[in-house]
Motif scaffolding. Sequence first.
Motif, mmCIF file in Angstrom:
data_model
loop_
_atom_site.group_PDB
_atom_site.id
_atom_site.type_symbol
_atom_site.label_atom_id
_atom_site.label_comp_id
_atom_site.label_asym_id
_atom_site.label_seq_id
_atom_site.Cartn_x
_atom_site.Cartn_y
_atom_site.Cartn_z
ATOM 1 N N ARG A 98 0.861 -1.259 0.010
ATOM 2 C CA ARG A 98 0.071 0.123 0.093
ATOM 3 C C ARG A 98 0.861 1.260 -0.105
ATOM 4 N NH1 ARG A 98 2.490 1.766 3.848
ATOM 5 N NH2 ARG A 98 2.372 1.325 6.064
ATOM 6 N N TYR A 127 -2.229 -1.447 -3.003
ATOM 7 C CA TYR A 127 -1.611 -1.751 -4.136
ATOM 8 C C TYR A 127 -2.655 -2.563 -4.985
ATOM 9 C CZ TYR A 127 1.372 -3.680 -7.761
ATOM 10 O OH TYR A 127 1.734 -3.955 -8.890
ATOM 11 N N THR A 128 -2.887 -2.178 -6.225
ATOM 12 C CA THR A 128 -3.462 -2.978 -7.340
ATOM 13 C C THR A 128 -2.560 -3.267 -8.295
ATOM 14 O OG1 THR A 128 -4.216 -0.675 -8.423
ATOM 15 C CG2 THR A 128 -5.526 -1.674 -6.863
ATOM 16 N N GLU A 129 -2.746 -4.436 -8.922
ATOM 17 C CA GLU A 129 -1.899 -5.115 -10.088
ATOM 18 C C GLU A 129 -1.911 -4.195 -11.102
ATOM 19 O OE1 GLU A 129 0.674 -8.075 -11.283
ATOM 20 O OE2 GLU A 129 -0.395 -8.001 -9.320
ATOM 21 N N ALA A 176 -0.422 -0.997 -11.109
ATOM 22 C CA ALA A 176 -0.629 0.262 -10.886
ATOM 23 C C ALA A 176 0.941 0.680 -11.005
ATOM 24 C CB ALA A 176 -0.894 0.679 -9.337
ATOM 25 N N GLN A 185 0.220 5.999 -8.036
ATOM 26 C CA GLN A 185 -0.073 5.666 -6.802
ATOM 27 C C GLN A 185 0.224 6.868 -5.775
ATOM 28 O OE1 GLN A 185 1.992 2.191 -5.165
ATOM 29 N NE2 GLN A 185 2.474 1.713 -7.548
#
Length: 418
Positions: free
Chosen positions: A94, A114-116, A118, A123
């Motif tokens: 994160r 966190y998103t795949e 990104a 971010q």
Amino acid sequence: MPAATPGTPSLLRAMNDRAALELLLTHGPLSRTRIGHLTGLSKPTASQLLARLEAVGLVVATGTDGGRPGPSAQLYAINPRAAYVGGLDVTPERVLAAVADITGTVVATHELPYTEGAEAVDQVTEALGEAVKAAGLHRSDLRRVVIATPGAFDPQTGRLRYASHLPGWHSPTLLEDLAAALPMPVEYENDVNLAAVAEQRLGAARGHEDFVLLWNEEGLGAALVLGGRLHRGWTGGAGEVGFLPVPGRPLVRQVTRANSGGYQELAGVEGLPRLAAELGVEPPAASASPDAADAAGAPAGSGTPHGPEVAAAVALLTRAAAAPEGANLRFLQSYATALATGLASVVAVLDPEIVVLSGAAISAGGEPLRALLEAELAELAPARPRLVPGEVREHPVLHGALESALAATRDEVFDTSG
């Protein structure tokens, strides 16, 4: 306007202004008489000083000291709206952003998981933008932002090193892209170094010029403070102790490619469940206790901000420290030996006054782990520094980022000589 010349009235006024502002930061609201007493200034000079600082928006009248004998006196305080700063703590899981006013009060935070896929710029801008919005501000209101990451940006190349596990942060143009996306000065610092800054300014290392902070979470690292200043090394990699070769583990070659080393493999969080199982420690229940959440730097009930390996280690250590006997004691003793094995090399080279123990996977062991580690270190190192637990328990990296941003911003905002 030209800078003040040494010895001139304008320089002396600026020095007195700064002294008064520092007193207000330290003590909170003060009366004119109290400021005069603490600075040695006469009442008329203290009155002129406060009028000057109030006129430029650095102090505000906040009320009176009612309830004391005699007439009530007007109190003055730092104007919290004089400046704002931002801090971000970046992990593989994160991005945690916060905004603080010039007094150091945190006025808003925002956590972005966190998103795949990104990208780092997205971010940072989203997390910071949401924190700024929650504070009722605009990004342009921030005087400075400090971003904490694992590893370090090489000052020669501008590339992030020692942190291949951090997704989206390895573009060769990353620093330029972030500078283009953010309207304020941005600084970058290693996360463990900023935990040391937090302890130096707010916690266990206050008043100490030479200390080491040992950290264990997603990675095992150290911060080195010598003569009161962070020592970063030529490439920013000073303190990356996880790469140390140590007895008890085979030599790890191509360490940057492996993103690991002997000390990390010996004492890192990934090996603690296996060590506990070998010593007969029962695995904890699936849900971590509130104490475990606190040890990981998160409010009870909010869930851990770390990955599953750190969460598992914290749960094991919390339970072992609560009942340090039998298998639990053997587990803590073995972990203390592992930590001391690498720490002994650091202590032998640097001879620090104290070692601050921080990071979720050390803090969770509490006093039982600290005492065992201190005893083991005394057997392995010629110097015997005091081992002290970190006092900034909640988000030490984020607080270090804010403190770093505040120090530079106060130097700018509190300078009344120009």
